[in-house]
Design a protein around this motif. Structure first.
Motif, short mmCIF file in Angstrom:
data_model
loop_
_atom_site.label_atom_id
_atom_site.label_comp_id
_atom_site.label_asym_id
_atom_site.label_seq_id
_atom_site.Cartn_x
_atom_site.Cartn_y
_atom_site.Cartn_z
N THR A 180 0.79 -1.23 0.00
CA THR A 180 0.00 0.00 0.00
C THR A 180 0.83 1.29 0.00
OG1 THR A 180 -0.20 -0.28 2.38
CG2 THR A 180 -2.04 -1.03 1.07
N ASP A 181 2.14 1.17 -0.17
CA ASP A 181 2.96 2.37 -0.35
C ASP A 181 2.57 3.05 -1.67
OD1 ASP A 181 5.48 3.93 0.44
OD2 ASP A 181 5.88 3.37 -1.64
N MET A 182 2.66 4.37 -1.73
CA MET A 182 2.17 5.07 -2.93
C MET A 182 2.90 4.67 -4.20
SD MET A 182 1.14 8.96 -1.98
CE MET A 182 0.48 9.47 -3.54
N VAL A 183 4.23 4.54 -4.12
CA VAL A 183 4.96 4.19 -5.35
C VAL A 183 4.59 2.77 -5.79
CG1 VAL A 183 7.22 4.00 -6.45
CG2 VAL A 183 6.83 5.75 -4.72
N ALA A 184 4.48 1.86 -4.80
CA ALA A 184 4.07 0.49 -5.13
C ALA A 184 2.68 0.47 -5.74
CB ALA A 184 4.11 -0.38 -3.87
N GLN A 185 1.82 1.33 -5.24
CA GLN A 185 0.48 1.39 -5.83
C GLN A 185 0.53 1.98 -7.23
OE1 GLN A 185 -1.86 3.43 -2.82
NE2 GLN A 185 -2.48 1.46 -1.94
N GLY A 186 1.55 2.83 -7.47
CA GLY A 186 1.75 3.37 -8.82
C GLY A 186 2.01 2.25 -9.83
N LEU A 187 2.59 1.13 -9.35
CA LEU A 187 2.86 0.00 -10.25
C LEU A 187 1.57 -0.66 -10.70
CD1 LEU A 187 5.84 -1.83 -8.44
CD2 LEU A 187 5.96 -0.09 -10.23
N ARG A 188 0.49 -0.40 -9.96
CA ARG A 188 -0.79 -0.97 -10.43
C ARG A 188 -1.78 0.13 -10.83
NH1 ARG A 188 -4.25 -1.99 -5.62
NH2 ARG A 188 -3.03 -1.60 -3.76
N PRO A 192 -2.56 8.31 -10.64
CA PRO A 192 -2.09 8.77 -11.96
C PRO A 192 -1.68 10.24 -11.89
CG PRO A 192 -4.49 8.43 -11.95
CD PRO A 192 -3.97 7.91 -10.65
N GLY A 193 -0.56 10.52 -12.51
CA GLY A 193 -0.09 11.90 -12.56
C GLY A 193 0.72 12.32 -11.34
N LEU A 194 0.59 11.62 -10.25
CA LEU A 194 1.28 12.06 -9.03
C LEU A 194 2.71 11.53 -8.94
CD1 LEU A 194 -1.45 11.93 -6.25
CD2 LEU A 194 -0.19 13.91 -7.07
N LEU A 195 2.99 10.44 -9.66
CA LEU A 195 4.32 9.85 -9.56
C LEU A 195 5.09 10.13 -10.86
CD1 LEU A 195 3.09 6.48 -8.02
CD2 LEU A 195 4.05 8.41 -6.79
N ARG A 196 5.20 11.41 -11.19
CA ARG A 196 5.68 11.78 -12.53
C ARG A 196 7.12 11.40 -12.80
NH1 ARG A 196 2.79 16.86 -12.05
NH2 ARG A 196 0.76 16.47 -12.98
N ARG A 197 7.94 11.32 -11.77
CA ARG A 197 9.36 11.10 -12.04
C ARG A 197 9.71 9.66 -12.37
NH1 ARG A 197 13.47 14.18 -10.83
NH2 ARG A 197 14.47 12.64 -12.12
N CYS A 198 8.74 8.75 -12.21
CA CYS A 198 8.99 7.36 -12.59
C CYS A 198 8.14 7.02 -13.80
CB CYS A 198 8.56 6.39 -11.48
SG CYS A 198 9.58 6.47 -10.05
N GLU A 199 8.73 6.28 -14.74
CA GLU A 199 7.90 5.73 -15.82
C GLU A 199 7.57 4.29 -15.43
OE1 GLU A 199 8.02 4.39 -20.48
OE2 GLU A 199 9.77 5.42 -19.66
N VAL A 200 6.28 4.00 -15.40
CA VAL A 200 5.87 2.63 -15.05
C VAL A 200 5.41 1.92 -16.31
CG1 VAL A 200 4.19 1.24 -13.77
CG2 VAL A 200 5.23 3.26 -12.69
N VAL A 201 5.97 0.74 -16.55
CA VAL A 201 5.51 -0.08 -17.69
C VAL A 201 4.90 -1.34 -17.12
CG1 VAL A 201 6.22 -1.33 -19.76
CG2 VAL A 201 7.36 0.81 -19.15
N VAL A 202 3.69 -1.63 -17.54
CA VAL A 202 2.99 -2.80 -17.01
C VAL A 202 2.83 -3.83 -18.13
CG1 VAL A 202 0.88 -3.62 -15.93
CG2 VAL A 202 1.79 -1.40 -15.32
N LEU A 203 3.29 -5.05 -17.86
CA LEU A 203 3.26 -6.11 -18.87
C LEU A 203 2.26 -7.20 -18.48
CD1 LEU A 203 7.12 -6.65 -19.28
CD2 LEU A 203 5.63 -5.16 -20.65
N GLU A 204 1.76 -7.91 -19.49
CA GLU A 204 0.95 -9.09 -19.19
C GLU A 204 1.90 -10.19 -18.69
OE1 GLU A 204 -2.22 -9.98 -18.97
OE2 GLU A 204 -2.69 -7.88 -19.39
#
Ligand SMILES: Cc1ncc(COP(=O)(O)O)c(C=O)c1O
Length: 450
Positions: A180-188, A192-204
Motif C-alpha cells: 500500500t505504499d504510494m509508489v508500489a500502488q503506482g505499479l498498479r 495517476p499523474g502524481l508519480l511523474r518522475r517514474c515511468e511505469v511499464v505494465v506487462l501481461e
C-alpha cells in the motif's frame, strides 16, 4: 469464545469436516459485535458482523453466528499452520517466560532476530553461491514497508548510476499487488499523474515477447523489474519458470534490479522460496505473511550488501524488531523442514484435485491455476465464479474469489500446511458436490484486492 474453543478442540478434521456449515448448538448464542466504527472498506459503517470470526483452531473457525467453517485461505493468506498451533504457541510461551520480548529498539536486536536473519540468509542461497544474498532487512513489520524498501533501493541504485535527473523505468506485471505504499500502488495504476518522475511499464504476465520488447527499448533506463512467482492477487496466475529466468537475464544485462515479491509464496513449500525451487538468482526478495505463520506480523527483504544503500529510517517499522515473532518464524521453519515431504505431496494433491474438477466439469470450469498450495479455479463466467463462492460459503468453506476486474473469474484457495489428504479430498468432494448441483443464479458480493 471459550465455548467455541472447547467445541473446536484440537481442530481434528475427522470430527469437524462432517459438521461444516452447521450452526453449532453446543455454543451459546452470541450477540454479534457492532462494527459500525470500522471503515466501509472493512465492512464497517453498517452495523453487525454475524459472519465475522469468533474463534479458530487449526484449519477451522466458528463465526459470530456459530457456524463452523473451514478456512481455505489461511486467514488473509498468512496463517501458515492454521490458528493457534499448539507447538508454535508453546514455543512462544516458553520463550516469553525465558525473557524473549515481543519488540524492542532495532539498534539492539535480541537474539531471535539475529538468528532469524542468519537462517534466512542460509535458506536464501544455493550452497556455494558465489554472489549470495547476504543481507536481510528484518526491522519491518508489514510487507508494504518491505516492498517500499525494495523500491527505494532500486531507485537509489539507479540514481547513483544515472544521476538524479534521469527518469527511472519500473516494470511490473498487470494485476500486481506490492502493498500500500504510494509508489508500489503506482505499479498498479493508482495515483495517476502524481508519480511523474517514474515511468511505469505494465506487462501481461508470461508474455515473453513484451518482456523482450520493453528491455530492448528501455535498456539501462530500467531501474527495476517486479514479479510475484504466483500472482495471488491476479487469479493465481503462476509465472512460468522460463519467463522469470528471461527477466533475470535481461536484468543482468541492463543493470536493472530484479525484485521477486515472495510475500504470498514464501514458506508454503519445502524450499521456502519459489525462486530457490526454480533456481533463480534475484537481487531483492520480499518476505512477509507466512514468515511468522500469522502470529505478530514480521516482514523482510533479502539483498546483497552492495545494494544496502538505505539509511536506517529510510524504510523501517519502528515495531519491526520483533524478537518473539522471529522466534516463531524459526520454529515454523523447523516444522516446514521436518514435514517437507508431506508439504510437497499436499501441494501436488491440491493441484491434481483441481485439475480433476476441471476435467469433470468442462462446461463450467476453464483451468486449474497456481502452484502447490497457492491455487485457483478459473470459471468460464464471472457469475459462475461468484455463485460457486457463495455456495461454498453455505457449505462451510471460506474461500476468496477474483471476479471484480474485467475478465477475472477465479476462485482462490491457500490451504494451511496442516491440510492433509483427508482435508484436501474433503474440500475437493465438497466442491464437486456443489458443482454437480449445478447452475449459478445469485452472485455474492465481490471481494477487493488482495
Ligand atoms: C504479493 C504481496 N506483496 C505485498 C503485500 C503487502 O503486504 P502487507 O499487507 O503485509 O503490507 C501483499 C499483501 O497481501 C502481497 O500479497
Amino acid at each position: 469464545m471459550e465455548a467455541g474453543r472447547r467445541f473446536l478442540g484440537d481442530g481434528d478434521p475427522g470430527r469437524l469436516l462432517p459438521r461444516l456449515g452447521e450452526e453449532i448448538a453446543e455454543i451459546p448464542a452470541f450477540v454479534s459485535i457492532d462494527k459500525s466504527p470500522l471503515p466501509a472498506g472493512y465492512g464497517g459503517g453498517c452495523g453487525g458482523g454475524a459472519e465475522d470470526f469468533l474463534v479458530g483452531q487449526g484449519l477451522f473457525y466458528v463465526n459470530e453466528r456459530r457456524r463452523l467453517l473451514l478456512d481455505c485461505t489461511s486467514g488473509h493468506y498468512q496463517v501458515l499452520w492454521g490458528y493457534g498451533h499448539r507447538d508454535l504457541t508453546a514455543a512462544l510461551v516458553a520463550a516469553q517466560e525465558a525473557g524473549v520480548v515481543w519488540d524492542n529498539h532495532s539498534n539492539i536486536p535480541q537474539a531471535p532476530v539475529k538468528r532469524l536473519a542468519e537462517r534466512l540468509v542460509t535458506l536464501g542461497n544455493a550452497p556455494g553461491e558465489a554472489d549470495p544474498l547476504d543481507t536481510v532487512l528484518l526491522g519491518v513489520c508489514t510487507g508494504s514497508v518491505a516492498c517500499a524498501a525494495a523500491l527505494k533501493i532500486q531507485l537509489k541504485v539507479f540514481a547513483r548510476a544515472h544521476g538524479t535527473e534521469a527518469t527511472p523505468v519500473l516494470v511490473a506485471l498487470r494485476g500486481n499487488y506490492h502493498g500500500t505504499d504510494m509508489v508500489a500502488q503506482g505499479l498498479r495504476g493508482l495515483w495517476p499523474g502524481l508519480l511523474r518522475r517514474c515511468e511505469v511499464v505494465v506487462l501481461e504476465p508470461n508474455d515473453a515477447e513484451a518482456l523482450d520488447a520493453v528491455f530492448r527499448e528501455r535498456g539501462s533506463r530500467i531501474a527495476g523489474f517486479w514479479a510475484e512467482p504466483v500472482m495471488m492477487n491476479r487469479e493465481a496466475v503462476a509465472l512460468e519458470p522460463g519467463y522469470l529466468a528471461r527477466a533475470e537475464a535481461w536484468c543482468r544485462e541492463t543493470g536493472a534490479l530484479l525484485c521477486l515479491d515472495e510475500i504470498q509464496t514464501g514458506f508454503w513449500l519445502p524450499e521456502m522460496f519459489e525462486y530457490r525451487r526454480l533456481g533463480l538468482r534475484p537481487d531483492l526478495v520480499v518476505l512477509g505473511k507466512g514468515l511468522t505463520a500469522g502470529f505478530h506480523p514480521l516482514s523482510g527483504l533479502l539483498l546483497r550488501r552492495r545494494h544496502d544503500v538505505l539509511e536506517q529510517y529510510d524504510a523501517i517499522s519502528t515495531n519491526g524488531s520483533a524478537a518473539l515473532p522471529a522466534l516463531v518464524a524459526l520454529a515454523s521453519i523447523e516444522m516446514i523442514e521436518g514435514q517437507a515431504a508431506r508439504i510437497r505431496d499436499s501441494g501436488v494433491r491440491i493441484q491434481a484435485g483441481l485439475r480433476s474438477l476441471v476435467s469433470e466439469f468442462p462446461g463450467v470450469l476453464l483451468a486449474a491455476e497456481g502452484r502447490g498450495h497457492l491455487a485457483g479455479l478459473k470459471f468460464r463466467s464471472v457469475a459462475g465464479a461468484l455463485e460457486f463462492h457463495r455456495r461454498l460459503l453455505e457449505a462451510g468453506l471460506w474461500t476468496r474469489v477474483h471476479a471484480y476486474h474485467e475478465g477475472h473469474s477465479t476462485l482462490l484457495t491457500k490451504l494451511g500446511l496442516l491440510a492433509d489428504a483427508v482435508v484436501i479430498d474433503g474440500v475437493m468432494d465438497r466442491m464437486r458436490e456443489v458443482l454437480r448441483r449445478g447452475s449459478p443464479c445469485r452472485p455474492s458480493a465481490s471481494q477487493g484486492t488482495p
